[in-house]
Design a protein around this motif. Structure first.
Motif, PDB file in Angstrom:
ATOM      1  N   MET A   1       0.537  -1.421   0.029  1.00  0.00           N
ATOM      2  CA  MET A   1      -0.198  -0.422  -0.076  1.00  0.00           C
ATOM      3  C   MET A   1       1.102   1.067  -0.199  1.00  0.00           C
ATOM      4  N   ALA A   2       0.593   1.957  -1.039  1.00  0.00           N
ATOM      5  CA  ALA A   2       1.656   3.403  -0.883  1.00  0.00           C
ATOM      6  C   ALA A   2       1.157   4.621  -0.574  1.00  0.00           C
ATOM      7  N   PRO A   3       1.519   5.794   0.263  1.00  0.00           N
ATOM      8  CA  PRO A   3       0.883   7.209   0.434  1.00  0.00           C
ATOM      9  C   PRO A   3      -0.196   7.280  -0.185  1.00  0.00           C
ATOM     10  N   PRO A   4      -1.303   8.229   0.364  1.00  0.00           N
ATOM     11  CA  PRO A   4      -1.603   8.882  -0.730  1.00  0.00           C
ATOM     12  C   PRO A   4      -1.210  10.229  -0.905  1.00  0.00           C
ATOM     13  N   GLY A   5      -1.555   9.948  -2.508  1.00  0.00           N
ATOM     14  CA  GLY A   5      -1.630  10.994  -3.532  1.00  0.00           C
ATOM     15  C   GLY A   5      -0.290  10.754  -4.141  1.00  0.00           C
ATOM     16  N   THR A   6       0.275   8.589  -4.000  1.00  0.00           N
ATOM     17  CA  THR A   6       1.017   8.271  -4.374  1.00  0.00           C
ATOM     18  C   THR A   6       0.528   7.936  -6.237  1.00  0.00           C
ATOM     19  N   LEU A   7       1.539   8.844  -7.388  1.00  0.00           N
ATOM     20  CA  LEU A   7       1.591   8.119  -8.113  1.00  0.00           C
ATOM     21  C   LEU A   7       2.027   7.061  -9.249  1.00  0.00           C
ATOM     22  N   ILE A   8       2.146   5.760  -9.543  1.00  0.00           N
ATOM     23  CA  ILE A   8       2.596   5.412  -9.874  1.00  0.00           C
ATOM     24  C   ILE A   8       2.783   5.331 -11.654  1.00  0.00           C
ATOM     25  N   ARG A   9       3.616   5.950 -12.164  1.00  0.00           N
ATOM     26  CA  ARG A   9       3.994   5.539 -13.634  1.00  0.00           C
ATOM     27  C   ARG A   9       3.992   3.378 -14.122  1.00  0.00           C
ATOM     28  N   HIS A  10       3.382   3.325 -15.014  1.00  0.00           N
ATOM     29  CA  HIS A  10       3.781   2.263 -15.981  1.00  0.00           C
ATOM     30  C   HIS A  10       4.378   2.413 -17.027  1.00  0.00           C
ATOM     31  N   ASP A  11       5.867   1.093 -17.361  1.00  0.00           N
ATOM     32  CA  ASP A  11       6.859   0.774 -18.296  1.00  0.00           C
ATOM     33  C   ASP A  11       4.826   0.473 -19.492  1.00  0.00           C
ATOM     34  N   LEU A  12       4.663   1.393 -20.628  1.00  0.00           N
ATOM     35  CA  LEU A  12       4.283   0.745 -21.916  1.00  0.00           C
ATOM     36  C   LEU A  12       4.932   0.210 -23.097  1.00  0.00           C
ATOM     37  N   SER A  13       5.628   0.092 -22.418  1.00  0.00           N
ATOM     38  CA  SER A  13       6.207  -0.779 -23.307  1.00  0.00           C
ATOM     39  C   SER A  13       6.308  -3.028 -23.393  1.00  0.00           C
TER      40      SER A  13
END
Length: 209
Positions: A1-13
């Motif tokens: 579980m990440a802290p509130p407000g955390t944005l994790i971008r994903h690799d789309l390749s």
């Protein structure tokens, strides 16, 4: 579980699905893969490890959106769940409706949908709930905030699924743990959908409330 407000971008390749989980899931996986291939659609992004999430799939301007999204989920080896009227899961065909992933919701005024879904998330070890932010296939001037409040109430992340008919892609660009401030978070969420084109582009409006 990440802290509130955390944005994790994903690799789309890449577009790696969940690991195999039995024969039936594998059959479903190959059916979804074949259907997407026939339609010329591609997936972008690995399915994240979070066992529970609210997934927002947009733009939502056609009944085909749900069909392609179900096929995409099958290829990712995911079973999508969605909310539906309680009456749909009753009667002779109620079992079939439940089998498709419907979670029955009593939409009476006395019922708290967010609270009901919070309970549903707490009772399950694995749940991917699809909630269309527009709430309709017709043009709407603002997104409904239900998807956000369900995620906050259940303490689960929001997974972005971006459908783009111009490229025939379903992408998973990011996972977002909402901060609890809807007005502050909505522009972040909607920024990932700016370039997406729906089947009927004129019906997709990026505004919120």
């Amino acid at each position: 579980m990440a802290p509130p407000g955390t944005l994790i971008r994903h690799d789309l390749s890449a577009a790696r699905p969940r690991p195999p989980r039995g024969a039936l899931v594998e059959i479903w996986h190959w059916c979804g893969s074949a259907f997407l291939a026939l339609g010329g659609w591609r997936l972008r992004g690995d399915w994240p490890a979070d066992p529970k999430c609210v997934i927002i799939a947009a733009p939502h301007t056609s009944v085909w959106d749900g069909i392609w999204m179900i096929a995409a989920a099958a290829k990712w080896r995911i079973r999508l769940r969605y909310m539906g009227k309680k009456s749909l899961t009753e009667g002779p065909f109620g079992g079939i409706v439940k089998w498709t992933g419907c979670i029955p919701i009593d939409r009476s005024k006395a019922n708290d949908v967010v609270g009901a879904m919070k309970t549903e998330f707490a009772a399950r070890t694995d749940l991917t709930l699809a909630v269309p932010p527009e709430g309709t296939r017709e043009r709407t001037e603002k997104w409904k905030s239900g998807f956000y409040h369900i995620a906050v109430g259940a303490g689960v992340p929001i997974l972005f699924a971006v459908m783009d008919y111009s490229q025939k892609t379903v992408s998973l660009p990011a996972t977002f743990w909402p901060s609890g401030d809807y007005e502050a978070d909505l522009p972040i969420i909607q920024s990932f959908y700016q370039a997406a084109q729906g089947k009927y582009p004129e019906n997709f409006v990026l505004t919120g409330n």
